[in-house]
Each structure stands twice: as structure tokens, then as C-alpha cells.
Scaffold this motif. Structure first.
Motif, mmCIF file in Angstrom:
data_model
loop_
_atom_site.group_PDB
_atom_site.id
_atom_site.type_symbol
_atom_site.label_atom_id
_atom_site.label_comp_id
_atom_site.label_asym_id
_atom_site.label_seq_id
_atom_site.Cartn_x
_atom_site.Cartn_y
_atom_site.Cartn_z
ATOM 1 N N LEU A 281 10.516 22.101 -47.146
ATOM 2 C CA LEU A 281 11.650 23.034 -47.185
ATOM 3 C C LEU A 281 11.495 24.143 -46.147
ATOM 4 O O LEU A 281 12.457 24.557 -45.511
ATOM 5 C CB LEU A 281 11.781 23.636 -48.586
ATOM 6 N N THR A 282 10.259 24.620 -45.985
ATOM 7 C CA THR A 282 10.020 25.658 -44.984
ATOM 8 C C THR A 282 10.323 25.113 -43.597
ATOM 9 O O THR A 282 10.946 25.780 -42.770
ATOM 10 C CB THR A 282 8.574 26.172 -45.076
ATOM 11 N N ASP B 239 8.719 28.515 -53.681
ATOM 12 C CA ASP B 239 7.717 29.492 -53.286
ATOM 13 C C ASP B 239 7.244 30.277 -54.507
ATOM 14 O O ASP B 239 6.063 30.574 -54.655
ATOM 15 C CB ASP B 239 8.334 30.435 -52.232
ATOM 16 N N ASP C 245 17.577 27.393 -48.535
ATOM 17 C CA ASP C 245 16.698 28.538 -48.647
ATOM 18 C C ASP C 245 16.491 28.934 -50.111
ATOM 19 O O ASP C 245 15.415 29.409 -50.482
ATOM 20 C CB ASP C 245 17.286 29.714 -47.846
ATOM 21 N N VAL D 42 15.357 21.810 -56.093
ATOM 22 C CA VAL D 42 15.460 20.968 -54.898
ATOM 23 C C VAL D 42 16.461 19.839 -55.140
ATOM 24 O O VAL D 42 17.390 19.620 -54.360
ATOM 25 C CB VAL D 42 14.071 20.363 -54.545
ATOM 26 N N LEU E 20 7.370 22.486 -50.714
ATOM 27 C CA LEU E 20 7.586 23.788 -50.084
ATOM 28 C C LEU E 20 7.402 23.692 -48.566
ATOM 29 O O LEU E 20 8.145 24.298 -47.801
ATOM 30 C CB LEU E 20 6.627 24.832 -50.687
ATOM 31 N N CYS F 59 19.549 31.483 -42.547
ATOM 32 C CA CYS F 59 18.154 31.211 -42.160
ATOM 33 C C CYS F 59 17.865 31.834 -40.790
ATOM 34 O O CYS F 59 18.415 31.400 -39.767
ATOM 35 C CB CYS F 59 17.894 29.706 -42.121
ATOM 36 N N THR G 69 14.132 25.000 -43.133
ATOM 37 C CA THR G 69 14.798 26.294 -42.945
ATOM 38 C C THR G 69 14.361 27.000 -41.658
ATOM 39 O O THR G 69 14.969 27.978 -41.254
ATOM 40 C CB THR G 69 14.548 27.248 -44.135
ATOM 41 N N ARG H 209 13.948 26.685 -51.416
ATOM 42 C CA ARG H 209 12.662 27.111 -50.875
ATOM 43 C C ARG H 209 12.148 28.334 -51.646
ATOM 44 O O ARG H 209 10.985 28.419 -52.006
ATOM 45 C CB ARG H 209 12.795 27.463 -49.386
#
Lengths: 216, 635
Positions: B492-493, B468, B461, B530, B489, B555, B496, B464
Motif C-alpha cells: 500500500l505504501t 499502519d 491512503d 484493504v 502495508l 497522496c 500511494t 494504508r
């Protein structure tokens, strides 16, 4: 102008000062792919598809062939596993926006890029900036520009200028590598009202022409 | 206002100012930095003025608002001189007691002193507080000694003597040589040796050159430059003029973000004061050297901290990086040679010229000399600004200066270098803080942001979060950065939110590699959050992807809240406070969470009395079925 000796893909190349790697490669018949490059425009280095590997004093690094100036004893690799891999990913990222663009498809074939790898976001624009830069540098009209930044960046016609200037120009249309449609679509919207049409009273910032029902 | 038209006149003016200062006269200094102002420092200062007037002490006691001393966690901070008594978290209602006790009767107000949480011992003086004791505050300590709006205060502590020394006792080459000898490396992020930029600019044939202060500090959680420019603007100005003299520039810019209104006010004031005294403008101190400086306010783009983007913005165009195959030191603003250094770097220049390169290099390591200021934030006991010699370990900063992790939690990682930096795990905590060592560990020094994370932080997170941030802060000019961040992104979204799939980690690595082809350093380093979290916390990625489990229980999409029926005492606290009305309960009835209604806000978890500890977070396993209605009644 002084001569500069360098090596591109194992070939000895004699270039002159001020040339870029792209120019020098061309003189020996080595083609480096480009999307945002245009001979009449200032170097931009935005699409990065011309990324090549160079060795500077023994250090390898990735540079944009369309802007990197030739240097004495520079060693350039225009194709390597790393370069090809990067070009492939960049193409796949661009194909998510413009899956049917011919130029992208031809390059995708060459680099084994999968047009469907990433989720589609068909904005059609790959941000090469050819329309924006052509209008600014050659036509000096600034009728089209970039708005916002990062992932939200997009091209946009400035209605106040476009409605006066674009009508009989449209020279940016054929420059668009994804499809002239994108430029035409946005342009058409911003061209309302037409020069001899009634002046709209609408003061909103979109290109709605002030008549309800003509927008989306 | 007398013009200081020679070094002698500067020294005369200084003597005059110092002679008017009575070192035995009590002085109440209140931190007027942004942090303390936010916690009410202005009201505290006003209260002191009123109180002193009430006691008829206005002429006998001085009050001043100073720059930030760094211990922001405990602000507003009040220092009483000459005894150097340090009071923390002072409120306007404490002021009467301080004046009557400390000022009039020379007695301490015990409850406002620092208490060591470990030993319970009280510390009277700033230098006795462990937070300060373990620092080397070469630059920050000056913040506390002066009223940031007063040039006289700066002159009193030796201000502009470095400039006078440079202009009258040193040639530009000698100034350059001293900076080279100090091996001062840029404090803004890259750690590029300052003298190299200077030399390149000086040697460039173009007669028009610029020197620039980069005060576009944009990393989340970082405020080192803010504290310096707000607290001691003249020291930065002095460094800049010295740099201009060495490089041969006669014009300079200070690029400061408009979100720092106090910094903008204080630096403009400093420029005006210096101009009035003949320390800026034509024929500085009668040396024949001319230099003027303008303040340029940034419009809030993170990318403008990048040198070429900053220079493009200075020219009045959209702040986008340009290829730097020809260095900005040779071709920068309007294509003229331009030396850009960070606020902290310029502040160091003043000290190097004043005290010498040998003094400077006694601090730090061979490759990274001097001290560095960090903003220590996140899950840390002592939030604030810390200045330490390069080479100290991260562990020392976090444990000795920072006081460790609050709430008995376990340390998990420290993020250095802002959005372009990386996360460093426990195993690497003995790493010395050094430009090269941090880079080797997959992070970077950056400008000095240091975010501490504990066991409750999910590393996926965090990656992420930074992506973001970068998604909106990338300028969007080049494909690898704009599109690479967008795609990373998305992955990663997905991870999570429980939509991760096998191959996602490899895809992230591939996208990160292609981002290496980006135009500027910001884009090239964008994947660092990352890559470093994959490198050190790969198992967390795998748990999210394979078991749909967030090991840090953070998360939202991967956790559930559950009330243990054996532990619930039907106290009704969670029942009353649940904002989603998702808890079924009542008097003497075991409470049950309706998972359909639950928004996972965590209120029940937070409010359940610790002696019951009935609410727990679950991840990666099914939520136990609610106990049947008939069994909910308690005996």
C-alpha cells in the motif's frame, strides 16, 4: 477416555478426548507441518503453518491443527487448494526473515513457496517462540522473552537473568528452527560480563558490557 | 450513609431524594464529558458558580456537570431547566449574560441557540435540534439528567430499581430468559448474542465465575463507551451486577483503558458509592447475593479489546489473544468461566430488566434489536455521539442526524467498524445499520465508530492508514497477522508513493486471504479496510498504479501544485506564506512554484483567495513548464 470418531482427509479416524487434530492425524500417518509446536510445551498456535480446514456443523473454517481439539464427526482437510495457498504465503513471509533456514526450505519445496518473493528482512527470527516458551515452561527461568508488539516484536534475552542462567544451559539453541545462530548471537551479547569477569559499572539497558568498543 | 438493606429501603431512599428535588427550581447543567471539558466546560461551570454567588442565587439555582449528551461539535453545551433551554458553544464570558437574562429575566440569549443551517431557524430546546430529533436516545439521554458523580442523581431517575427487580422478583433463569427474549447482541463488535455467553457460563460446572466489562475502547475516532462510563457509570455497574446474578458470578472486573482518566475516576467513585449503600458487596439489598467488582486499567494496547487478550492481561500477563476453541465463557480468566460484554451491552441490560424485553425489541430490526450508539466523526457537519434504532439507513445517520458533508463537498465513503471494518460507498448508503447487513457489505458494526469521508479522501491512503495502525497494534504472536499486515502495508505504501506495479492489487488479495488463518478475530479482520476499498474503489488503486495518479489529489508523492499564470493576480499571499520559500514572485510578477523546493504542504492552495483560485493540484499529468522569466511581468 471416550472415543471420538472424525474424518481426516477422507479417512475415518478414532481419536480419544483431549487430542488435537495434529495428534489424531499422526495416528493414521497423516503429517501436518508445524514450526512452533513442541511436544513438551503448552500449545501455542503462533506460526499457523499447521492451518487446516474443518467443517463444523456444515460451516468451513480455518483452524490451527496443533491446538484444535478433536470433536465428534469433525471433517478435516489437511491439504486443500486454500490450505496449500495459505501455507505457501506464510512460508514466503517467513522466508523473508530467514531465507536459509533448512526447515523452511524443505517446506517451501513442498508448497512451491518462492524464497525471494518478499523483500528480505533478515532478522532470522520467525517468532515461533520455542526458545521463549522452553525457557519459561521447562527451565522456568524466563531468561528470554518477547519485546514490543506487532511488526516490531522480537525476541530478547534479559541480561540480568541470562548472564546468570544461560551460561551452562543453552538448551534453547537446538530448538531454533531458523538457525541456532540467532539465539547464540543475541545470547552471546547478553552474556557479557561472564560470571567470573569483573562486574561492569555500566548501567545502560543494552548489553554493551560497559566497556567501550565491545558493542556494535 | 444509610445501607439499603432491602428493596423497601431503596424505594424509601429514592422517595426521600426525589422529595428534596424541586422540579420548578432552575438548574444549569453543563456537559462535563471529555469533549466539552477539552473545550473549556470546567471554566464555564466555575464561571456559573461565581456569577450565581455574585447575584446571591446559589441556593435558588442548582448547577451541575453532567455526562456527554453527544453534540460534541457544539460544546460546551449548557442546558437550563425546567425550560430545557439549550445553549451551544458557551464560553465563560457568556455566563454573566445567561444568568442575568435567562435565569433572572427568563429571556433567551439568542446568539447561543442552535441555528438550522438550512432554514436559518433557531431552536430553543434540545429536542427541536435536528441532530437530536432524529435519534432514539434510550441510553444516552440519561447522561444529561444526572451528575455523573452523584449516586443520588442516579437513584432519583430510577437507578438500581432494575437490580432490585432482578434480585427480588426474578430468578436468575428469568433474568436470563428476559435477556434472551430481548435478543441483545454484543455492542463491542462481533454482535454475538449476549444470552449465549451467559448461558454457557451459567451451565459450566466450575463454581467460580466472572463477569467483565470491556471498556478498552481503542478504535480510532470512537468514544461511545467513554461517554457512557464517564457520564453514567452506575448504569453499567447495575447491568453488571444483574448479569452476575443471572450467571452466578460473585466477582467482576471492569477493564478500562488508562487513557480514559475521567472514566477511571467516575467508575471507581460509583463502585465506592454503591458499596457504601449496600448495592455492592455482601448481601446486596438484603437478597443474600454477594458481588464485588475491581477496576483494572489497561496499558494501552488495542489488541486487549479482544476478549482472550483482555483476559490474559487481567491475569497480569502480556495481553495476547489465546485460541478460543474452548469459549472464554467456559474457560476464561484463570481458566474460570468468564462473561465479557462491552460497556454499551451492560448499559442495555439494565434497561431490558427495568423496562422489559418487549419494550426493547420495539426498537431495531428482527436480527438486530434495540438501539446502537455511534461516534460520528470525520467530514461531517455534526460531529458527535448519536444513538439510533438498529435498522435506520446509513444515509439517515449521515444526512439527517449528521447534517451531511460540510463545505459543499461530495460524500465518498463511510468507514464503519474501526480498523477491522470496511469502507462503504455512496451506492450502499441505503443499507440498514444492522449487524448482518454491514457484514454482508464487507464491513462490520464494530463497536460503533463511523468515519465519514468526502471527495478529498484517497481510499488507498485510508487503507494504508488503518494497516499502519494495525502494524503497531497487532500483538505479533501469529504469522498471518504480523507478517501479512507488514507485507500489505509495504504494498500500500508503494502504491500511494507512486511505486505501485501491475499485480499489486492481486498480491494484496492473496495476502488478505492468508491473513484469514490468523489466531484471533482482530487478525482475521485486519485486511477488511484493504478488501473493502478494493471492492468498491478498485479504479482508485488502478489509477495510482497505472497512471501514477491520485484521483482524490491527496497522496503527496503523486501530486504537484501549480499556479495558473492566467489566473495569478500577483497578490503575494502564497509567496509570503510558503514555508519552503518555493514560490518565486514579486510585485506585479506572476508567481511560479519551484517544484524542486516544493514540499507539497498545500499552504499556497489553501491561502490563494477563492476569487482568484489560481493554485491547483495536479496528479497523473506533467506539471506545465514555468512560464519564462520575461513573460512574468504583469501589465
Amino acid at each position: 477416555m471416550s472415543e471420538i470418531h472424525l474424518q481426516i482427509d477422507g479417512k475415518e479416524v478414532v481419536a480419544s478426548e483431549g487430542m488435537t487434530i495434529l495428534d489424531a492425524a499422526k495416528t493414521v500417518g497423516i503429517a501436518i507441518p508445524t514450526l512452533c509446536h513442541h511436544e513438551k510445551l503448552e500449545p501455542y498456535g503462533g506460526c499457523r503453518i499447521c492451518t487446516v480446514e474443518v467443517e463444523v456443523r456444515g460451516w468451513p473454517k480455518l483452524v490451527a491443527g496443533c491446538i484444535y481439539p478433536v470433536e465428534k464427526d469433525l471433517v478435516v482437510r489437511t491439504r486443500s487448494e486454500k490450505v496449500d495457498k495459505i501455507r505457501k504465503v506464510l512460508l514466503e513471509e517467513m522466508l523473508a526473515h530467514a531465507p536459509d533456514a533448512e526447515e523452511l526450505q524443505a517446506l517451501a519445496k513442498e508448497y512451491g513457496a518462492d524464497r525471494d518473493r518478499f523483500e528480505k528482512e533478515p532478522s532470522f527470527c520467525i517468532h515461533c517462540g520455542l526458545c521463549v516458551r522452553y525457557c519459561a515452561e521447562i527451565k522456568k527461568k524466563h531468561a528470554v522473552g518477547f519485546v514490543d508488539r506487532g511488526s516490531n516484536r522480537e525476541i530478547s534475552f534479559i541480561p540480568e537473568i541470562a548472564s546468570k542462567e544461560c551460561w551452562d544451559c543453552k538448551e534453547c539453541f537446538p530448538l531454533c528452527p531458523t538457525s541456532a545462530l540467532q539465539a547464540a548471537y543475541v545470547l552471546a551479547e547478553s552474556l557479557i560480563p561472564q560470571p567470573d569477569a569483573e562486574v561492569s559499572s555500566c548501567s545502560c539497558s543494552c548489553s554493551c558490557s560497559g566497556k567501550s568498543g565491545t558493542g556494535e | 450513609m444509610t445501607m439499603l438493606s432491602s428493596p423497601e429501603k431503596l424505594e424509601c431512599a429514592r422517595k426521600d431524594i426525589v422529595s428534596r428535588i424541586d422540579p420548578t427550581k432552575p438548574c444549569i447543567s453543563v456537559c462535563a464529558g471529555a469533549g466539552c471539558l477539552a473545550s473549556g466546560a470546567a471554566e464555564v461551570i466555575a464561571a456559573f458558580k461565581t456569577e450565581l454567588e455574585f447575584h446571591g442565587l446559589t441556593t435558588e439555582v442548582n448547577t451541575k456537570g453532567t455526562g456527554c449528551p453527544g453534540f460534541c461539535e457544539r460544546g460546551p453545551i449548557v442546558m437550563i431547566y425546567p425550560e430545557e433551554i439549550c445553549y451551544l458553544r458557551v464560553k465563560p464570558e457568556d455566563v454573566a449574560e445567561i444568568v442575568s437574562h435567562t435565569i433572572k429575566e427568563k429571556k433567551l440569549v439568542d446568539r447561543l441557540l442552535y441555528v438550522d443551517p438550512a432554514t436559518g431557524e433557531k431552536a430553543t430546546r434540545e429536542s427541536d435540534i435536528p441532530f437530536y430529533k432524529n435519534q432514539q436516545r434510550n441510553i444516552l439521554s440519561e447522561n444529561l439528567r444526572i451528575d455523573s458523580k452523584s449516586i443520588d442523581d442516579y437513584l432519583a431517575i430510577g437507578g438500581y430499581s432494575a437490580l432490585s427487580k432482578a434480585l427480588f422478583q426474578m430468578s436468575p433463569e428469568e433474568v436470563m430468559g428476559e435477556v434472551k427474549k430481548s435478543n441483545l447482541r454484543g455492542r463491542g463488535g462481533g454482535g454475538f448474542p449476549a444470552w449465549r455467553k451467559w448461558e454457557e457460563s451459567r451451565n459450566a460446572p466450575d463454581p467460580i465465575k466472572y463477569v467483565i466489562v470491556n471498556a478498552d475502547e481503542g478504535d480510532p475516532g470512537a468514544f461511545m463507551d467513554r461517554a457512557l462510563i464517564e457520564g453514567n457509570p452506575h448504569s453499567i455497574l447495575e447491568g453488571l451486577i444483574i448479569g452476575a446474578y443471572a450467571v452466578g458470578a460473585h466477582e467482576g472486573f471492569i477493564y478500562v483503558r488508562q487513557e480514559y482518566p475521567l472514566a477511571v475516576i467516575n467508575i471507581n467513585l460509583a463502585i465506592r458509592q454503591a458499596g457504601e449503600r449496600g448495592l455492592l458487596g455482601k448481601n446486596i439489598l438484603g437478597s443474600g447475593f454477594d458481588f464485588t467488582v475491581k477496576v483494572h486499567m489497561g496499558a494501552g494496547a488495542f489488541v486487549c479489546g479482544e476478549s482472550s487478550a483482555l483476559m490474559t492481561a487481567l491475569e497480569g500477563r502480556a495481553g495476547e489473544p489465546r485460541p478460543k476453541y474452548i469459549h472464554t465463557a467456559v474457560k476464561g480468566v484463570w481458566d474460570h468461566p468468564s462473561v465479557l460484554n462491552n460497556v454499551e451491552t451492560w448499559a442495555n441490560v439494565t434497561q431490558i430488566i427495568s423496562k422489559g424485553a418487549d419494550w426493547f425489541t420495539q426498537f431495531g430490526t428482527k436480527g438486530s434489536t434495540g438501539t446502537k450508539i455511534f461516534s460520528l466523526v470525520g467530514k461531517i457537519t455534526n460531529t458527535g455521539l448519536v444513538e439510533v434504532p438498529m435498522g435506520v439507513t446509513l444515509r439517515d445517520i449521515i444526512e439527517k442526524v449528521g447534517g451531511g458533508i460540510p463545505g459543499g463537498k461530495q460524500f465518498k465513503a463511510v468507514q464503519t467498524g474501526g480498523p477491522s471494518g470496511g469502507c462503504i460507498p455512496e451506492a450502499q448508503l441505503d443499507l440498514p445499520v444492522d449487524f448482518d447487513e454491514l457484514t454482508k457489505a464487507g464491513s462490520m458494526m464494530g463497536s460503533g465508530g463511523m468515519i465519514v469521508m468526502d471527495e478529498d479522501t484517497c481510499m488507498v491512503d485510508i487503507a494504508r492508514y488503518f494497516l499502519d495502525f494495525l502494524k503497531d497494534e497487532s500483538c505479533g504472536k501469529c504469522t498471518p497477522c504480523r507478517e501479512g499486515i507488514r507485507q500489505m502495508l509495504k504494498v500500500l505504501t508503494n502504491i500511494t508513493t507512486g511505486k505501485g506495479k501491475e499485480g499489486d492489487v492481486e498480491l494484496l488479495e492473496e495476502l488478505a486471504e492468508s491473513t484469514g488463518a490468523a489466531l484471533c478475530a482482530l487478525g482475521k479482520s485486519a485486511p477488511n479496510p484493504v478488501l473493502s476499498t478494493i471492492r468498491y474503489f478498485r479504479e482508485e488503486y488502478e489509477a495510482h498504479i497505472r497512471q501514477k495518479k491520485c484521483p482524490a489529489l491527496s497522496c503527496k508523492e503523486l501530486i504537484a501544485f501549480h499556479i495558473d499564470p492566467d489566473k495569478c493576480k500577483a497578490c503575494g499571499t502564497c509567496f509570503r506564506q510558503c514555508p519552503a520559500e518555493a514560490i518565486d514572485g514579486g510585485k506585479k510578477r506572476i508567481h511560479v512554484i519551484d517544484q524542486e523546493k516544493c514540499t507539497k504542504c498545500g499552504t499556497c492552495f489553501d491561502v490563494c483567495p477563492p476569487r482568484f483560485g489560481a493554485v491547483r493540484k495536479i496528479s497523473g499529468e506533467p506539471v506545465p513548464a514555468p512560464i519564462p522569466e520575461e513573460q512574468r511581468a504583469m501589465a
